[in-house]
Design an enzyme around this catalytic site. Structure first.
Site, PDB file in Angstrom:
ATOM      1  N   GLY A 200      -4.157  -9.715   3.206  1.00 10.45           N
ATOM      2  CA  GLY A 200      -2.805  -9.207   3.394  1.00 10.45           C
ATOM      3  C   GLY A 200      -2.620  -8.683   4.798  1.00 10.45           C
ATOM      4  O   GLY A 200      -3.568  -8.644   5.582  1.00 10.45           O
ATOM      5  N   PRO A 201      -1.395  -8.275   5.117  1.00 11.52           N
ATOM      6  CA  PRO A 201      -1.116  -7.804   6.476  1.00 11.52           C
ATOM      7  C   PRO A 201      -1.890  -6.531   6.820  1.00 11.52           C
ATOM      8  O   PRO A 201      -2.417  -5.876   5.914  1.00 11.52           O
ATOM      9  CB  PRO A 201       0.394  -7.542   6.452  1.00 11.52           C
ATOM     10  CG  PRO A 201       0.848  -7.696   5.064  1.00 11.52           C
ATOM     11  CD  PRO A 201      -0.234  -8.265   4.244  1.00 11.52           C
ATOM     12  N   PRO A 202      -1.933  -6.161   8.087  1.00 11.18           N
ATOM     13  CA  PRO A 202      -2.714  -4.979   8.477  1.00 11.18           C
ATOM     14  C   PRO A 202      -2.114  -3.682   7.932  1.00 11.18           C
ATOM     15  O   PRO A 202      -0.908  -3.586   7.730  1.00 11.18           O
ATOM     16  CB  PRO A 202      -2.629  -4.971  10.009  1.00 11.18           C
ATOM     17  CG  PRO A 202      -2.065  -6.271  10.401  1.00 11.18           C
ATOM     18  CD  PRO A 202      -1.326  -6.825   9.246  1.00 11.18           C
ATOM     19  N   GLY A 203      -2.994  -2.732   7.723  1.00 11.82           N
ATOM     20  CA  GLY A 203      -2.561  -1.377   7.364  1.00 11.82           C
ATOM     21  C   GLY A 203      -2.069  -1.223   5.943  1.00 11.82           C
ATOM     22  O   GLY A 203      -1.384  -0.254   5.632  1.00 11.82           O
ATOM     23  N   ILE A 204      -2.423  -2.143   5.041  1.00 11.18           N
ATOM     24  CA  ILE A 204      -1.944  -1.973   3.664  1.00 11.18           C
ATOM     25  C   ILE A 204      -3.047  -1.438   2.760  1.00 11.18           C
ATOM     26  O   ILE A 204      -2.907  -1.414   1.555  1.00 11.18           O
ATOM     27  CB  ILE A 204      -1.370  -3.282   3.078  1.00 11.18           C
ATOM     28  CG1 ILE A 204      -2.366  -4.417   3.257  1.00 11.18           C
ATOM     29  CG2 ILE A 204      -0.035  -3.627   3.664  1.00 11.18           C
ATOM     30  CD1 ILE A 204      -2.041  -5.593   2.397  1.00 11.18           C
ATOM     31  N   GLY A 205      -4.155  -1.033   3.343  1.00  9.61           N
ATOM     32  CA  GLY A 205      -5.169  -0.348   2.553  1.00  9.61           C
ATOM     33  C   GLY A 205      -6.304  -1.205   2.068  1.00  9.61           C
ATOM     34  O   GLY A 205      -6.988  -0.839   1.111  1.00  9.61           O
ATOM     35  N   LYS A 206      -6.584  -2.338   2.727  1.00 12.63           N
ATOM     36  CA  LYS A 206      -7.686  -3.201   2.276  1.00 12.63           C
ATOM     37  C   LYS A 206      -9.014  -2.455   2.468  1.00 12.63           C
ATOM     38  O   LYS A 206      -9.825  -2.369   1.546  1.00 12.63           O
ATOM     39  CB  LYS A 206      -7.695  -4.519   3.070  1.00 12.63           C
ATOM     40  CG  LYS A 206      -6.429  -5.335   2.900  1.00 12.63           C
ATOM     41  CD  LYS A 206      -6.490  -6.633   3.624  1.00 12.63           C
ATOM     42  CE  LYS A 206      -6.484  -6.508   5.127  1.00 12.63           C
ATOM     43  NZ  LYS A 206      -5.250  -5.928   5.681  1.00 12.63           N
ATOM     44  N   THR A 207      -9.200  -1.930   3.667  1.00 15.18           N
ATOM     45  CA  THR A 207     -10.461  -1.241   3.948  1.00 15.18           C
ATOM     46  C   THR A 207     -10.587   0.005   3.080  1.00 15.18           C
ATOM     47  O   THR A 207     -11.659   0.283   2.540  1.00 15.18           O
ATOM     48  CB  THR A 207     -10.508  -0.842   5.440  1.00 15.18           C
ATOM     49  OG1 THR A 207     -10.133  -1.973   6.204  1.00 15.18           O
ATOM     50  CG2 THR A 207     -11.864  -0.371   5.844  1.00 15.18           C
TER      51      THR A 207
ATOM     52  N   SER B  23       9.372 -23.477   4.610  1.00 17.08           N
ATOM     53  CA  SER B  23      10.278 -22.551   3.920  1.00 17.08           C
ATOM     54  C   SER B  23      11.613 -22.354   4.636  1.00 17.08           C
ATOM     55  O   SER B  23      12.519 -21.722   4.084  1.00 17.08           O
ATOM     56  CB  SER B  23       9.597 -21.201   3.702  1.00 17.08           C
ATOM     57  OG  SER B  23       9.395 -20.587   4.934  1.00 17.08           O
TER      58      SER B  23
ATOM     59  N   LYS C 140       8.795 -11.391   2.197  1.00 22.37           N
ATOM     60  CA  LYS C 140      10.078 -11.820   2.753  1.00 22.37           C
ATOM     61  C   LYS C 140      11.205 -10.906   2.287  1.00 22.37           C
ATOM     62  O   LYS C 140      12.052 -10.498   3.075  1.00 22.37           O
ATOM     63  CB  LYS C 140      10.351 -13.277   2.351  1.00 22.37           C
ATOM     64  CG  LYS C 140       9.456 -14.247   3.097  1.00 22.37           C
ATOM     65  CD  LYS C 140       9.665 -15.656   2.618  1.00 22.37           C
ATOM     66  CE  LYS C 140       8.834 -16.633   3.458  1.00 22.37           C
ATOM     67  NZ  LYS C 140       8.845 -17.979   2.929  1.00 22.37           N
TER      68      LYS C 140
HETATM   69  N1  ATP Z   1      -1.460   2.517  -1.115  1.00 20.00           N
HETATM   70  C1  ATP Z   1      -1.949   3.418  -0.254  1.00 20.00           C
HETATM   71  N2  ATP Z   1      -2.098   4.684  -0.633  1.00 20.00           N
HETATM   72  C2  ATP Z   1      -2.598   5.595   0.232  1.00 20.00           C
HETATM   73  N3  ATP Z   1      -2.955   5.313   1.501  1.00 20.00           N
HETATM   74  C3  ATP Z   1      -2.844   4.057   1.922  1.00 20.00           C
HETATM   75  C4  ATP Z   1      -2.328   3.037   1.070  1.00 20.00           C
HETATM   76  N4  ATP Z   1      -2.299   1.879   1.759  1.00 20.00           N
HETATM   77  C5  ATP Z   1      -2.782   2.160   2.980  1.00 20.00           C
HETATM   78  N5  ATP Z   1      -3.117   3.458   3.093  1.00 20.00           N
HETATM   79  C6  ATP Z   1      -3.672   4.124   4.253  1.00 20.00           C
HETATM   80  O1  ATP Z   1      -3.290   3.402   5.416  1.00 20.00           O
HETATM   81  C7  ATP Z   1      -4.312   3.436   6.383  1.00 20.00           C
HETATM   82  C8  ATP Z   1      -4.644   2.044   6.836  1.00 20.00           C
HETATM   83  O2  ATP Z   1      -5.342   1.370   5.796  1.00 20.00           O
HETATM   84  P1  ATP Z   1      -6.571   0.370   6.029  1.00 20.00           P
HETATM   85  O3  ATP Z   1      -7.323   0.706   7.267  1.00 20.00           O
HETATM   86  O4  ATP Z   1      -7.325   0.314   4.759  1.00 20.00           O
HETATM   87  O5  ATP Z   1      -5.758  -0.950   6.273  1.00 20.00           O
HETATM   88  P2  ATP Z   1      -6.290  -2.431   6.271  1.00 20.00           P
HETATM   89  O6  ATP Z   1      -5.446  -3.152   5.290  1.00 20.00           O
HETATM   90  O7  ATP Z   1      -7.737  -2.484   6.083  1.00 20.00           O
HETATM   91  O8  ATP Z   1      -5.876  -2.885   7.719  1.00 20.00           O
HETATM   92  P3  ATP Z   1      -6.601  -3.979   8.671  1.00 20.00           P
HETATM   93  O9  ATP Z   1      -6.273  -5.297   8.096  1.00 20.00           O
HETATM   94  O10 ATP Z   1      -5.940  -3.778   9.978  1.00 20.00           O
HETATM   95  O11 ATP Z   1      -8.056  -3.651   8.656  1.00 20.00           O
HETATM   96  C9  ATP Z   1      -5.497   4.112   5.733  1.00 20.00           C
HETATM   97  O12 ATP Z   1      -5.565   5.424   6.200  1.00 20.00           O
HETATM   98  C10 ATP Z   1      -5.179   4.056   4.263  1.00 20.00           C
HETATM   99  O13 ATP Z   1      -5.747   5.128   3.566  1.00 20.00           O
END
Ligand code: ATP
Length: 935
Positions: free
Chosen positions: A499-506, A835, A878
C-alpha cells in the site's frame, strides 16, 4: 474671621477655632498614619493589618502546640464544637473559630487570653535567640520538646521577634550572595523587575532579600539579606532590564513570602571552642592563597578578618572568591550556621581544587604527546597486567565457542578453524579475517530462541490498541497468527503488506512482533541492487561482510525474531546478481532451514524466523518472489479515519516525544481537520504526524520559555495553560506549507467542453487526474500528449472509435471532420493503464455535443469497443482521492460493486457514487446538461 481650611467666615475667633477643631483637625488627625505595635515584640507597624499578620507569624512555628492546647481546652470548657473557650462566642466553622481566637484574644487582648486559659504565654527575656539552640534541621518536634507542660506553654520565639525583618525579595537561580561578598545580579523576570521598580528605584529600600530558587515553585530555605549599592538600568531590544550591585549582609531564613516581600529571621553563626582550632588550621591553608590574590581590596579584607580571627566572615568571603563551587554547594554553605562546618566545607573544596589541578597533565605536554602516551603498547601492557590478566582475542573467541552449543557438524568445522587460527602468525593478513569470522560465528544465536507462545487475545488487544481503522487487515493478521498457533510454526506463509507510504505497514509488523512476544528487526531493502547485500560476500574478498539477514540475527541475538523485509519492491537487479533471487531461498519454507550466507559459509536455520514483507507498489516485485508472498492490500485513510488516528495515536505519541504533558496542549478536532485538508496530500498519516510534531514544537518552546529558571535568560512570559491550538494557530505554525492541490481542481472550473476529472492510483495513493480533449478543423487525426503509456494511448483510440460508431445513434456531431488532441496534464509524469477509458469517452462526447462535463464529478473505468464499462483496481484509493479534492460525485464501474460496498460508511454517506455499466450511462452521468435528448 475665615476658616484656614475651608474659608468659611465666622464672627468670633472662638467660633472659628471650634469649627476648625471639629471639622478639619479631627479629620486631619485621622488621616495621619497610625502606628501599631506588636504585642509581643513591640515592633511598630503603620497599618493594623500589617501588625496583625506579623503577630500571626509569631505563632507559625509553634501553632500546632497552641492549637492542641486550645482544642483540648475547648472540649473541657464546652461540649459544643467551635465555641470560644474565652468569650463563649459560637463560630460557624473551625477556621473562623481559630481566626477569632488569634484576632480577638491573642492579638487584641492577650492578657485576657493568658488569664482565662490555662495556656501561659511566657516571655523568657533571658533567652537571647532561641535559634542558637536549634540547628537548621530542627523541626516542629524539636521545638515541641523545648516547650514546657501545657499549663505553662512557653513560646521562646517571642523573645526573638524584634529580629524579624520585612524585606522586598528578588529571586535568583544561579549565583549565591554570601555575607561580605559583592555581586552583580541581572534582573529580567517580571516579578523581580516589579520588586526593583516598586522598592529600589525610589530608594524607599536599601536592603532587600535575595531568595534562591531550586525549581519554578520551590525556594531554598536560607536566603541572604543584601545591601543594594547601585541599580543600573539598561535596555535590550527595547526591553528595560536592571542590574543590582549588591553586598551580602547576613544569612536569613525566610518565614513567609508574599508577591514581592518576605518576612525573614536573621540566622546567626554558631561558634564553639572547636572553632578556634579549626580556624587556626584553616588560616594556615588559606594564607598562601590570600597572599597570592590579585584583588587588592579582597586581600585587605581577608587579612583584616584573619587578624581579627573572625573565622565565620573570613570563610564566607573566601568561599565567595572560589571558582568551581556549584550553586547547590554554595547553597549548602549558605544554609550552614555552624562556622566549623563551613570551615570544613571550604577546606575540602580547596583540597579538591588542588588535587584536580594536579591530575591535569602539565601544560608542557603537547596534545599529540598525550595521545601517543595513551596508545603506547607498553602502557597498555602495564594496565592489562594490573587488572589481573587480559585474555587475547583468540582465547576469548575460543572460550566463547567452546561454551556455545553449536549444531552438529558445525561445531567440528568451527573448532578446526580455531586451531588453524591459533597456528597462524598474528601478522598474517588471514589471521584477522579468520578472527572476524569466528567472532561472527560466536555472536550468532545458533540455539538461542525466545520462549514465545501466540496469545490471540493479547494479539487482538495490541493490534486494536495500536492501530485505528484497517479492520480487515487486523482480521487477516489474526487469522494468520491463529494458523501459526495451530501449526506451532511460523514457517510457511510470508505476509506482505502492500500500500501507499505512511499507512502503517511497518507499525503493524511491529505490533505483530510485540503481540507474539518476539524481538523485531527491520531490514531495509530499498535501493539494493547487489545479491551480496542479502547473502553476504565470500570470505576471500577484501573487506567482505555477511549479508543483512545474518547481521540482523546477530543484532537481535535470538533465532526466532520477526524480521521485516521493508520495501521489497525497491530491489533492483544489477550487474552483481539479483537480490530478489537471493530472497527466494530465504523465503522458501522448504529451503530456509539451511540458509547459506556466502560470508558465514555455514547453513543457518531460518525456519523459526517470522518474515513479513512490505511494498508500496506490487507491480515492481518480481513475479517469482511475489508468488511466495501472501499479499495483504492496505489502502489509504479517509478524513474521519485520519482524524481518529491523529486524536488517539499521533497526538499522544508526539506529545510524549516532545516531553509535553497532555494537559498542557489542546489540539482540537478543527485544527487537526485543517492540517489534514489544507496541509497534507497523502494516503497515509506520515505528513499529518510531522505537522502535529510542528505544533508540539511550537507548544514546547512556549512551555520551555515559561519554565525557564536560568537566571541568565530570565524570561518568564505570561502563559495560560492549556495552550489551545485552533485552525488559526495552525495557519501561523505551518505557514508556507499549504498544499496547492485544491487550487488545481478549482482553477480548472468552470470546465470547458472536453475536460473532466479522471482518477489514478500511484504508489503515493489515489490522485485526481484531469483529462483534456480539444478539437480543431481537420480530418479525424488523434494526437496524444502527456507522457501516456501504450495502454492509455489505446484507450484514447477505443474511445474515439466508439464515439465515431455511435455518434449517429446518439444524435451527436461526428468528430471525423476535426483533429482531436488529448492531453493529460503533469506531462513530466508517465501515466498508463486502462482506467481512464470512461473519462476519455466522456471527454470526447462532451466535445462532440459541445456540452461541458460536470465539474463536481470524477470518473474511472475501463471501456471496451462495444461500449461496456469494465472493472478497475484501487477503488478505495480513487474515491478517497476524489473526497480529498472535495469532489462530490464519483462515476464507477458497476462491476466494482464488491469493492464499493467495502468502503467506509462515512465515505459512502459523503460522496455520491454512481455505478455505470456502459458508455451511454457514463455520458448521461457526466454531461452537465442532464436533459441531453438521447440519454
Ligand atoms: N491505523 C493507524 N493507527 C495508528 N497509527 C497509524 C496507523 N496507520 C499509520 N499509523 C502511524 O503512521 C506512522 C507511519 O506508519 P509506518 O511507518 O508504519 O508506515 P508504512 O506504511 O510502513 O510506510 P512506508 O511504506 O513509507 O514504510 C507510524 O507512526 C504509524 O504508527
Amino acid at each position: 474671621m475665615e476658616c484656614r481650611h475651608c474659608c468659611r467666615t465666622f464672627t468670633t475667633v472662638k467660633e472659628v477655632r471650634e469649627h476648625e477643631r471639629v471639622s478639619h483637625e479631627e479629620k486631619v488627625r485621622r488621616k495621619q498614619p497610625q502606628r501599631w505595635k506588636c504585642t509581643y515584640c513591640h515592633l511598630e507597624f503603620l497599618s493594623r493589618h500589617g501588625r496583625d499578620s506579623h503577630v500571626v507569624t509569631h505563632f507559625s512555628n509553634v501553632m500546632d502546640e497552641v492549637w492542641k492546647s486550645l482544642d483540648d481546652m475547648q472540649h473541657e470548657v464546652s461540649a459544643m464544637l467551635n465555641e470560644c473557650p474565652i468569650c463563649s462566642c459560637v463560630m460557624g466553622s473551625r477556621k473562623s473559630f481559630r481566626m477569632h481566637v488569634i484576632h480577638r484574644h491573642l492579638i487584641i487582648d492577650p492578657e485576657t487570653f493568658i488569664s482565662k486559659t490555662n495556656v501561659k504565654v511566657e516571655v523568657k527575656e533571658e533567652v537571647e535567640d532561641p535559634l542558637y539552640e536549634r540547628n537548621l534541621e530542627a523541626d516542629a518536634t524539636t521545638l515541641r520538646r523545648s516547650l514546657g507542660p501545657r499549663d505553662s506553654l512557653s513560646l521562646p520565639f517571642f523573645t526573638n521577634c524584634s529580629m524579624t525583618l520585612e524585606l522586598p525579595i528578588v529571586f535568583v537561580a544561579n549565583g549565591v550572595v554570601l555575607p561580605g561578598a559583592s555581586l552583580k545580579l541581572p534582573i529580567r523576570s517580571k516579578n523581580n523587575m516589579g520588586t526593583v521598580e516598586k522598592y529600589l528605584l525610589d530608594k524607599s529600600s536599601k536592603t532587600i532579600a535575595v531568595g534562591y530558587r531550586l525549581s519554578q515553585e520551590k525556594m531554598f530555605e536560607a536566603a541572604t539579606q543584601v545591601a543594594v549599592q547601585q541599580v543600573t538600568c539598561w535596555t535590550f531590544n527595547s526591553h528595560v532590564q536592571y542590574t543590582l550591585h549588591v553586598v551580602g549582609l547576613q544569612r536569613i531564613s525566610v518565614d513567609r513570602i508574599s508577591t514581592s516581600t518576605c518576612v525573614a529571621t536573621p540566622l546567626r553563626d554558631v561558634t564553639d571552642e572547636k572553632t578556634a582550632t579549626l580556624g587556626e588550621e584553616f588560616l594556615k591553608i588559606v594564607k598562601p592563597f590570600i597572599e597570592k590574590s590579585d584583588n587588592v581590596e579582597i586581600t585587605v579584607q581577608l587579612k583584616r578578618l584573619a587578624e581579627e580571627k573572625n573565622f565565620g566572615a573570613l570563610v564566607d568571603l573566601f568561599v565567595s572568591q572560589l571558582k568551581n563551587v556549584s550553586y547547590v554547594q554554595q547553597l549548602e554553605f549558605l544554609a550552614s550556621r555552624d562556622v566549623n562546618a563551613r570551615l570544613q566545607l571550604c577546606s575540602q573544596w580547596i583540597e579538591d581544587q588542588i588535587s584536580s589541578t594536579r591530575s591535569v597533565p602539565s601544560s608542557g605536554t603537547s596534545s599529540l604527546q598525550k595521545a601517543l602516551a595513551l596508545k603506547d603498547p607498553q602502557s597498555w601492557k602495564k594496565v592489562s597486567r594490573s587488572t589481573g590478566g587480559h585474555k587475547s582475542p583468540v582465547q576469548a573467541v575460543e572460550e566463547k565457542l567452546k561454551q556455545m552449543a553449536l549444531p552438529e557438524g558445525i561445531q567440528d568445522k568451527v573448532m578446526g578453524e580455531v586451531e588453524r587460527l591459533k597456528s597462524m602468525n598474528a601478522t598474517q593478513s588471514e589471521h584477522n579475517v579468520l578472527l572476524n569470522w569466528l567472532e561472527l560465528v560466536a555472536a550468532l544465536p545458533w540455539n538461542v530462541s525466545e520462549n514465545t507462545e501466540i496469545d490471540l487475545i493479547k494479539a487482538r488487544t495490541i493490534l486494536e490498541a495500536s492501530h485505528d481503522a484497517m479492520d480487515d487487515v487486523k482480521q487477516r493478521v489474526l487469522e494468520h497468527l491463529a494458523v501459526c498457533k495451530l501449526n506451532d510454526s511460523v514457517n510457511g506463509v510470508i505476509l506482505c503488506f502492500s500500500g501507499p507510504p505512511g499507512i502503517g505497514k511497518t507499525s503493524v509488523a511491529r505490533a505483530i512482533a510485540q503481540s507474539m512476544g518476539r524481538k523485531f528487526q527491520r531490514v531495509s531493502l530499498g535501493g539494493i541492487r547487489d545479491e551480496s547485500d542479502i547473502r553476504g560476500h565470500r570470505r576471500t574478498y577484501v573487506a567482505s561482510m555477511p549479508g543483512r539477514i545474518i547481521e540482523a540475527l546477530k543484532t537481535c541475538r535470538v533465532n526466532n525474531p520477526v524480521i521485516l523485509l521493508d520495501e521489497i519492491d525497491k530491489l533492483y537487479a544489477g550487474n552483481s546478481g539479483s537480490p530478489s533471487a537471493a530472497l527466494l531461498e530465504l523465503l522458501d519454507p522448504e529451503q530456509n532451514n539451511a540458509f547459506h550466507d556466502h560470508y558465514l559459509n555455514l547453513p543457518f536455520d531460518m525456519s523459526n524466523v517470522m518474515f513479513i514483507a512490505t511494498a508500496n507498489d506490487l507491480s515492481n516485485v518480481e513475479p517469482a518472489l511475489r508468488d511466495r508472498l501472501e499479499i495483504i492490500e492496505m489502502s489509504g485513510y479517509g478524513l474521519k479515519e485520519k482524524l481518529n488516528i491523529a486524536r488517539r495515536h499521533l497526538r499522544a505519541r508526539q506529545l510524549l516525544k516532545h516531553g509535553i504533558c497532555p494537559d498542557y496542549l489542546t489540539l482540537d478536532d478543527g485544527a487537526i481537520e485543517t492540517i489534514i485538508e489544507e496541509y497534507t496530500m497523502e494516503a497515509g498519516v506520515r505528513q499529518l504526524e510531522r505537522h502535529i510534531a510542528s505544533v508540539c514544537r511550537y507548544a514546547a518552546l512556549k512551555l520551555a520559555e515559561a519554565c525557564n529558571d536560568d537566571v541568565q535568560a530570565d524570561v518568564v512570559p505570561d502563559l495560560q495553560l492549556p495552550i489551545i491550538v485552533t485552525p488559526l494557530h495552525i495557519h501561523r505554525i505551518l505557514r508556507g506549507k499549504q498544499m496547492n492541490r485544491i487550487k488545481v481542481v478549482e482553477s480548472m472550473r468552470p470546465l470547458p467542453p472536453g475536460v473532466c476529472f479522471g482518477l489514478s492510483v500511484t504508489a503515493d495513493g489515489g490522485r485526481v487526474m484531469p483529462i483534456e480533449a480539444s478539437k480543431s478543423d481537420g480530418n479525424g487525426k488523434v494526437t496524444t500528449t502527456g507522457k501516456l503509456g501504450k495502454v492509455l494511448e489505446e484507450s484514447v483510440h477505443v474511445a474515439a472509435a466508439w464515439l465515431a460508431s455511435n455518434a449517429k445513434r446518439l444524435e451527436m456531431t461526428p468528430l471525423k471532420n476535426y483533429d482531436i488532441h488529448v492531453h493529460l496534464p503533469e506531462g513530466g509524469i508517465g501515466k498508463d493503464g486502462p482506467s481512464a477509458g470512461c473519462g476519455l469517452a466522456a471527454a470526447l462526447a462532451s466535445l462532440a455535443t459541445e456540452t461541458p462535463l460536470r465539474s463536481d464529478t470524477a470518473i474511472t473505468g475501463e471501456i471496451s469497443l462495444s461500449g461496456h464499462v469494465l472493472p478497475v483496481g484501487g477503488i478505495k484509493e480513487k474515491v478517497l482521492a476524489a473526497q480529498r479534492e472535495r469532489l462530490q460525485r464519483v462515476v464507477l464501474p458497476a462491476a466494482n460493486r464488491q469493492q464499493i460496498e467495502k468502503l467506509d460508511d462515512d465515505v459512502k454517506r459523503e460522496m455520491e457514487l454512481v455505478l455505470v455499466e456502459n458508455i451511454d450511462q457514463v455520458i448521461a452521468a457526466m454531461l452537465e446538461n442532464r436533459l441531453f435528448s438521447k440519454l
